[in-house]
Scaffold this active site. Structure first.
Site: not given
Length: 494
Positions: A340, A419-420, A449
């Site tokens: 996979e 805002c981080e 991802y």
């Protein structure tokens, strides 16, 4: 690359001797610089892509995806054919999935591994035949199982004894037989981030092979005895007994997956030996011949300099040799194998384009107590389009894309607009000293991802996915989200 310990600059990052060079362990051949130094994707300059589609934007090379998908299928098919064995290759849709990508995988002879009802719906919409789809997940709903069985999926991977019972009940109610594989926990700890290592005991996936874990999981001695089992049996063996006793389950074999972004080969071979040994044990003990095993994926790709991803052919050859030897030692025929790959196909196929906004220098204290300057480069996206750095401390690199990156290079940190303080896109990278607002940065290896984990944090709209190929004009295969999309599900003060 484990850069979290470095305060100023990790050891693996070196000053670029040729700032315009593209590292071939990270960048596929569809990504080139033209005679002016501008980055092109399948021949299209990034400035033209920005003009047509805006930024941020995921740009996905169909040419690369198809070549890598075909490469994995051919590599595994040929390696195992050398030992007289057959294989199937499933594209792990969780890495990146939309109908176009599912159709590309189908065209290139890959099956599709899905991890939810939504992913299953995408695969079916794309025309992937049900028998070429697998349904995964540790907590599938009854509705998801019914939809899978209605569409004749090729297999359902059961993650627990409770799920085996649920599948048996749903299949009996529908009057069909469910093809089932059991996900095992082989106890191999992959050399990767703990959040993406999935074969050690203390995590939510799979069923233990450790003796006595059936009782530890709550199956009492009399209950085990009623199933013909022993008190020292493993949890997985309970699921085997339940599946074999169910009239509406066709137990196909076992599945394992040891984690993601793995470079070392040893873990895959160890997992294969454990699963094959258990398959042989079950075949003899229950007088059956389970025909399949799936050894998952998780093959690493290059994100930053110094990483050494293994070629598909090397991975396949080594696994085929290991499986063949293990089966010979056990005196058993090689079962049908499946694999996979997901990130290893999608990851190198995609890049993300950003436009530079504000730039500022910040004073920091390095490992030695000396004051240093780090340049912060803000772009028009961030953790909403790439959550991996904040989730896994994942490292990426970036290049100036709209023009040649000439002159002196400055150690920089590329950050988003959220805002981080943890909203970091690229933690450590050298970028040109003359970088300015309006320039375009390209971050490679974002095909896996990034779109899949994207969000609307701070109400940012999600970027489009733009497909390119050598013989077609660039086109959006997932359109850019709009503010109307953001508000469409907001019912207001009702």
């Amino acid at each position: 690359m484990g850069s979290a310990a470095a305060l100023f600059k990790p050891d693996w990052l070196t000053y670029p001797s040729d700032p315009a060079a593209l590292d071939l362990t990270i960048w596929e051949s569809s990504f080139q610089r033209d005679e002016t130094g501008e980055l092109t994707v399948d021949g299209t300059p990034v400035s033209a892509l920005r003009e047509q589609f805006g930024t941020p934007a995921y740009v996905f090379s169909e040419s690369v995806f198809r070549a890598r998908a075909r490469g994995f299928r051919e590599a595994f098919t040929e390696a195992f054919a050398h030992h007289g064995a057959e294989v199937s290759v499933y594209y792990a849709g969780k890495s990146f999935l939309c109908t176009a990508v599912a159709a590309w995988a189908k065209d290139e002879g890959l099956n599709l591994d899905t991890a939810s009802g939504g992913e299953l719906a995408v695969g079916l919409r794309a025309g992937m035949p049900g028998e070429r789809i697998a349904l995964h997940g540790n907590n599938k709903s009854e509705a998801e199982l019914r939809r899978a069985l209605e569409n004749n999926v090729g297999r359902i991977v059961a993650d627990s004894a409770d799920e085996v019972r649920l599948i048996a009940r749903v299949a009996a109610d529908m009057g069909v037989t469910a093809p089932v594989m059991l996900r095992l926990t082989p106890g191999v700890h992959a050399s990767t981030h703990d959040f993406i290592a999935t074969a050690h005991e203390d995590q939510k996936f799979g069923q233990s092979l450790v003796p006595g874990t059936a009782q530890l999981a709550g199956f009492h001695a009399d209950e085990l005895e009623s199933m013909g089992l022993r008190t020292d049996d493993a949890y997985a063996t309970v699921s085997v007994a339940l599946a074999l006793a169910a009239d509406h389950i066709d137990l196909r074999g076992f599945h394992c997956h040891i984690g993601s972004q793995i470079f070392e080969a040893e873990g895959f071979s160890q997992a294969a030996k454990k699963v094959l040994g258990y398959l042989n044990e079950i075949n003899h003990r229950f007088n059956v011949t389970l025909p399949e095993i799936d050894l998952g994926g998780g093959y690493g790709i290059g994100y930053v300099e110094g990483e050494k991803p293994r070629a598909a052919r090397d991975v396949a050859t080594e696994l085929a040799d290991s499986v063949s030897k293990t089966c010979a030692d056990l005196g058993m025929a090689i079962p049908h194998l499946s694999f996979e790959p997901g990130r290893s196909i999608a990851g190198p196929s995609g890049i993300t384009l950003y436009t530079v906004g504000t730039i500022k220098n910040v004073s920091i204290e390095d490992e030695h107590g000396d004051t240093r300057v780090r340049r912060y480069v803000s772009v028009d996206g961030g953790m909403s389009d790439n959550a991996r750095p904040v989730l896994y401390e994942a490292d990426y690199t970036a290049v100036l894309a709209n023009r040649a990156p000439e002159g002196d290079q400055v150690l920089s940190r590329v950050v988003g607009k959220h805002c981080e303080s943890g909203d970091i896109v690229v933690r450590y990278v050298y970028l040109p000293e003359d970088l300015k607002a309006g320039d375009v940065l390209a971050v490679p290896a974002t095909g896996a991802y990034c779109y899949a984990l994207s969000s609307n944090y701070n109400m940012l709209t999600r970027p489009p996915v733009v497909a390119t190929s050598a013989d077609a004009e660039p086109r959006a295969i997932v359109r850019r989200e709009t503010e109307d999309d953001l508000l469409a599900r907001d019912l207001g003060n009702v």
